[in-house]
Design a protein around this motif. Sequence first.
Motif, PDB file in Angstrom:
ATOM      1  N   UNK A  66       0.812  -1.156  -0.014  1.00 49.69           N
ATOM      2  CA  UNK A  66      -0.016   0.004   0.085  1.00 49.69           C
ATOM      3  C   UNK A  66       0.805   1.424  -0.094  1.00 49.69           C
ATOM      4  N   UNK A  67       0.467   2.385  -0.725  1.00 47.90           N
ATOM      5  CA  UNK A  67       1.081   3.642  -0.781  1.00 47.90           C
ATOM      6  C   UNK A  67       0.236   4.632  -0.315  1.00 47.90           C
ATOM      7  N   UNK A  68       0.215   4.921   1.097  1.00 45.76           N
ATOM      8  CA  UNK A  68      -0.679   5.721   1.906  1.00 45.76           C
ATOM      9  C   UNK A  68       0.246   6.696   2.662  1.00 45.76           C
ATOM     10  N   UNK A  69      -0.689   7.762   3.168  1.00 51.95           N
ATOM     11  CA  UNK A  69      -0.134   8.808   3.813  1.00 51.95           C
ATOM     12  C   UNK A  69      -0.461   8.297   5.390  1.00 51.95           C
ATOM     13  N   UNK A  79      -5.484   7.631   3.851  1.00 51.39           N
ATOM     14  CA  UNK A  79      -5.630   8.107   2.635  1.00 51.39           C
ATOM     15  C   UNK A  79      -4.537   7.782   1.587  1.00 51.39           C
ATOM     16  N   UNK A  80      -4.733   7.622   0.275  1.00 52.20           N
ATOM     17  CA  UNK A  80      -3.759   7.109  -0.626  1.00 52.20           C
ATOM     18  C   UNK A  80      -2.738   8.180  -0.673  1.00 52.20           C
ATOM     19  N   UNK A  81      -1.338   7.899  -0.978  1.00 52.94           N
ATOM     20  CA  UNK A  81      -0.421   8.981  -1.198  1.00 52.94           C
ATOM     21  C   UNK A  81      -0.274   9.002  -2.885  1.00 52.94           C
ATOM     22  N   UNK A  82      -1.035   9.943  -3.183  1.00 50.88           N
ATOM     23  CA  UNK A  82      -1.055  10.060  -4.755  1.00 50.88           C
ATOM     24  C   UNK A  82      -0.100  10.499  -5.580  1.00 50.88           C
ATOM     25  N   UNK A  83       1.159  10.625  -5.080  1.00 48.93           N
ATOM     26  CA  UNK A  83       2.391  10.878  -5.845  1.00 48.93           C
ATOM     27  C   UNK A  83       2.844   9.525  -6.269  1.00 48.93           C
ATOM     28  N   UNK A  84       2.216   8.366  -5.912  1.00 48.75           N
ATOM     29  CA  UNK A  84       2.678   7.027  -5.892  1.00 48.75           C
ATOM     30  C   UNK A  84       1.711   6.266  -6.942  1.00 48.75           C
ATOM     31  N   UNK A  85       2.036   5.517  -7.987  1.00 47.63           N
ATOM     32  CA  UNK A  85       1.115   4.827  -8.417  1.00 47.63           C
ATOM     33  C   UNK A  85       0.432   3.779  -7.527  1.00 47.63           C
ATOM     34  N   UNK A  86      -0.915   3.590  -7.531  1.00 51.28           N
ATOM     35  CA  UNK A  86      -1.870   2.769  -6.606  1.00 51.28           C
ATOM     36  C   UNK A  86      -2.003   1.405  -7.024  1.00 51.28           C
ATOM     37  N   UNK A  87      -2.038   0.501  -6.224  1.00 49.39           N
ATOM     38  CA  UNK A  87      -2.264  -0.836  -6.890  1.00 49.39           C
ATOM     39  C   UNK A  87      -3.724  -1.020  -6.664  1.00 49.39           C
ATOM     40  N   UNK A  88      -3.965  -2.388  -6.688  1.00 53.03           N
ATOM     41  CA  UNK A  88      -5.759  -2.914  -6.608  1.00 53.03           C
ATOM     42  C   UNK A  88      -6.220  -2.683  -5.314  1.00 53.03           C
ATOM     43  N   UNK A  89      -7.419  -2.557  -4.855  1.00 53.22           N
ATOM     44  CA  UNK A  89      -8.202  -2.683  -3.851  1.00 53.22           C
ATOM     45  C   UNK A  89      -7.628  -3.786  -2.994  1.00 53.22           C
ATOM     46  N   UNK A  90      -7.465  -3.765  -1.867  1.00 51.42           N
ATOM     47  CA  UNK A  90      -6.977  -5.035  -1.025  1.00 51.42           C
ATOM     48  C   UNK A  90      -8.207  -5.633  -0.095  1.00 51.42           C
ATOM     49  N   UNK A  91      -9.051  -5.971  -0.677  1.00 55.15           N
ATOM     50  CA  UNK A  91     -10.244  -6.627  -0.215  1.00 55.15           C
ATOM     51  C   UNK A  91     -10.148  -7.751   0.441  1.00 55.15           C
ATOM     52  N   UNK A  92      -9.514  -7.873   1.812  1.00 57.22           N
ATOM     53  CA  UNK A  92      -9.009  -9.510   2.121  1.00 57.22           C
ATOM     54  C   UNK A  92     -10.108  -9.803   3.124  1.00 57.22           C
ATOM     55  N   UNK A  93      -9.678 -10.971   3.613  1.00 53.77           N
ATOM     56  CA  UNK A  93     -10.754 -11.698   4.806  1.00 53.77           C
ATOM     57  C   UNK A  93     -10.141 -11.360   6.137  1.00 53.77           C
ATOM     58  N   UNK A  94      -9.123 -10.353   6.243  1.00 50.23           N
ATOM     59  CA  UNK A  94      -8.739 -10.267   7.629  1.00 50.23           C
ATOM     60  C   UNK A  94      -9.722  -9.578   8.472  1.00 50.23           C
TER      61      UNK A  94
END
Length: 222
Positions: A66-69, A79-94
């Motif tokens: 994750x690339x977040x603030x 919030x996402x750190x928008x200076x970086x490319x973002x990956x897919x949403x991480x909707x896991x089971x945790x």
Amino acid sequence: MNNSVTNTARLLGAGLRALLVLTLVTGVLYPLAVTGIAQGLFRDKANGSEIKADGKVVGSSLIGQSYTLPLKKGQETPDPDLKWFQGRPANGLGSNSINTQYKLILSGATNLAADSKDLVKQIEDAKAAVVKDNSVPGYTVRPSQVPADAVTSSGSGLDPAVSPEYAELQVHRVAEKNGLPVAQVEKLVKDHTEGRTLGFIGEPRVNVLELNIALKALTAKQ
């Protein structure tokens, strides 16, 4: 009586020898052989497909990051750190919740059905966020431009890659946030786009961690 005791002792001795031999073969020699072959022929994969930057391991090519603030007061999700490319949403089971931090305690898909109201809401919210975050002066993202992988998680919830379409959609925002020419960032994405394995397996993809490492190196030159 003596014969019975002798036979029992012989059987115990044979069993003990068999145990020692099997322990040596299966518990020592076989693991050493497999480890040696793996290190000799598949060293990168055997060591976790590590990615290095600036001389240190920064992640694995198989697991997303994750690339977040930093969390603000009262926030539960950063919030996402928008200076970086973002990956897919991480909707896991945790903890039966959205695994936004790529926590490795537990991973998996959302297990929500296609007609689930929760899933539909997640996708609608994610699409609105992608449109908002990636629209910059002179470049407006249309909802129809948002690819599926930008708003849905993978089966594991830890996918390290995004589609070329999603990476390209982020180019203008990344260029604007980092003060880079759009053409340079577009070339960065093109250079890090991988085709289908063996030409027919899977889909074209862009490893987000590798792309962001290259982006960091590019911004350092400015």
